[in-house]
Design an enzyme around this catalytic site. Structure first.
Site, mmCIF file in Angstrom:
data_model
loop_
_atom_site.group_PDB
_atom_site.id
_atom_site.type_symbol
_atom_site.label_atom_id
_atom_site.label_comp_id
_atom_site.label_asym_id
_atom_site.label_seq_id
_atom_site.Cartn_x
_atom_site.Cartn_y
_atom_site.Cartn_z
ATOM 1 N N ASP A 193 0.854 -1.187 0.000
ATOM 2 C CA ASP A 193 0.000 0.000 0.000
ATOM 3 C C ASP A 193 0.892 1.240 0.000
ATOM 4 O O ASP A 193 2.115 1.136 0.094
ATOM 5 C CB ASP A 193 -0.991 -0.013 1.162
ATOM 6 C CG ASP A 193 -0.297 0.068 2.519
ATOM 7 O OD1 ASP A 193 -1.007 0.043 3.528
ATOM 8 O OD2 ASP A 193 0.962 0.166 2.577
ATOM 9 N N ASN A 201 -4.691 12.757 0.392
ATOM 10 C CA ASN A 201 -6.088 13.128 0.164
ATOM 11 C C ASN A 201 -6.485 14.351 0.990
ATOM 12 O O ASN A 201 -7.173 15.259 0.500
ATOM 13 C CB ASN A 201 -7.007 11.953 0.517
ATOM 14 C CG ASN A 201 -7.024 10.878 -0.557
ATOM 15 O OD1 ASN A 201 -6.852 11.181 -1.741
ATOM 16 N ND2 ASN A 201 -7.235 9.638 -0.173
ATOM 17 N N HIS A 206 -9.139 14.605 -3.007
ATOM 18 C CA HIS A 206 -9.303 13.227 -3.488
ATOM 19 C C HIS A 206 -9.003 13.085 -4.983
ATOM 20 O O HIS A 206 -8.583 12.005 -5.429
ATOM 21 C CB HIS A 206 -10.720 12.740 -3.188
ATOM 22 C CG HIS A 206 -10.945 12.446 -1.734
ATOM 23 N ND1 HIS A 206 -10.589 11.255 -1.140
ATOM 24 C CD2 HIS A 206 -11.468 13.210 -0.733
ATOM 25 C CE1 HIS A 206 -10.889 11.277 0.141
ATOM 26 N NE2 HIS A 206 -11.425 12.457 0.423
ATOM 27 N N ASP A 210 -6.592 10.350 -6.439
ATOM 28 C CA ASP A 210 -6.929 9.411 -7.519
ATOM 29 C C ASP A 210 -5.833 9.381 -8.582
ATOM 30 O O ASP A 210 -5.479 8.322 -9.110
ATOM 31 C CB ASP A 210 -8.256 9.813 -8.172
ATOM 32 C CG ASP A 210 -9.458 9.516 -7.288
ATOM 33 O OD1 ASP A 210 -9.289 8.787 -6.280
ATOM 34 O OD2 ASP A 210 -10.566 9.999 -7.603
ATOM 35 N N GLU A 236 -5.942 2.150 -1.151
ATOM 36 C CA GLU A 236 -4.626 2.256 -1.793
ATOM 37 C C GLU A 236 -3.873 0.935 -1.714
ATOM 38 O O GLU A 236 -2.674 0.873 -2.001
ATOM 39 C CB GLU A 236 -3.790 3.369 -1.105
ATOM 40 C CG GLU A 236 -3.188 3.023 0.219
ATOM 41 C CD GLU A 236 -4.141 3.169 1.379
ATOM 42 O OE1 GLU A 236 -3.676 3.201 2.531
ATOM 43 O OE2 GLU A 236 -5.366 3.264 1.159
#
Length: 237
Positions: A193, A201, A206, A210, A236
């Protein structure tokens, strides 16, 4: 004594024959007969060719006619030639679906159902059959196939990153473990991760988060082998 009148009487065509001719001419598709003369030259084409191709019957029949082969899509010609060659060798029927260019330039899908018959003079062969416009049906089939591919992709693919989703990953792991156990082959699974991803974020939003996921996914894909699977397990991860 020979009846002279009987010898000179003109042949009479029964009314049923005229009915059959009218029926053929009024069919929604194209009835045809053609003969091999180096190409399949049309000897008869019904009035249905107007609806199927936009051309008049006279456009496709005769010495100055437009060859039927000229209307066929180049990518479909070899398939048709193969089917007709096989049917000619076996003297049986055939069915092919292919594309043609109509007079207005539109592409149409046709289904040809025909049979091979001997020519009256026993020199060469003839084809005779019926051609239907199946454009709407073919377009519907292609739309359904595309919809099924899209549904299948959505079921197994993460919409943001394009990686396999959790469902696809779990299916692949089960299959890979079965293969590994059966053939005594090693199997590796890596879980990873992105550290401090929540902070990205929170600080940048966000949408930026992304973008990070998409870029990171591309890096993982570029570093993987063809037989590997890269998946987004969740968030993630």
């Amino acid at each position: 004594m020979t009846n002279i009148a009987a010898l000179t009487t003109k042949p009479v065509i029964h009314k049923d024959a005229f009915d059959i001719i009218e029926l053929v001419q009024n069919l929604p598709g194209l009835a045809y007969r053609c003969r091999w003369t180096g190409t399949w030259a049309m000897e008869f084409v019904s009035n249905g060719c107007r609806r199927v191709t936009g051309y008049e019957p006279g456009d496709l029949v005769g010495d100055s006619s437009i060859p039927w082969q000229q209307l066929i899509h180049p990518d479909d010609f070899s398939q048709i030639a193969t089917e007709i060659t096989l049917a000619t060798a076996r003297r049986n029927s055939f069915q092919v679906v292919y594309r043609v260019s109509a007079k207005d330039g539109a592409q149409r899908w046709l289904m040809e159902e025909g049979r091979v018959v001997s020519a009256p003079d026993e020199k060469g062969v003839r084809l005779e059959g019926f051609i239907s416009d199946v454009t709407v049906r073919k377009q519907t089939e292609m739309s359904l196939r595309e919809a099924n591919r899209t549904i299948g992709r959505l079921i197994r693919e993460d919409p943001l990153t394009g990686l396999a989703n959790r469902r696809a990953l779990e299916e692949n792991i089960a299959r890979s473990m079965s293969f590994s156990g059966r053939w005594d082959q090693p199997l590796s699974i890596i879980m990873a991760d992105i550290d401090y991803f929540k902070a990205v974020n929170d600080r940048y939003g966000h949408l930026t988060g992304d973008e990070v996921l998409v870029c990171f996914s591309k890096l993982l894909k570029s570093a993987s082998r063809m037989e590997d699977i890269v998946a987004r397990f969740g968030g993630e991860e």
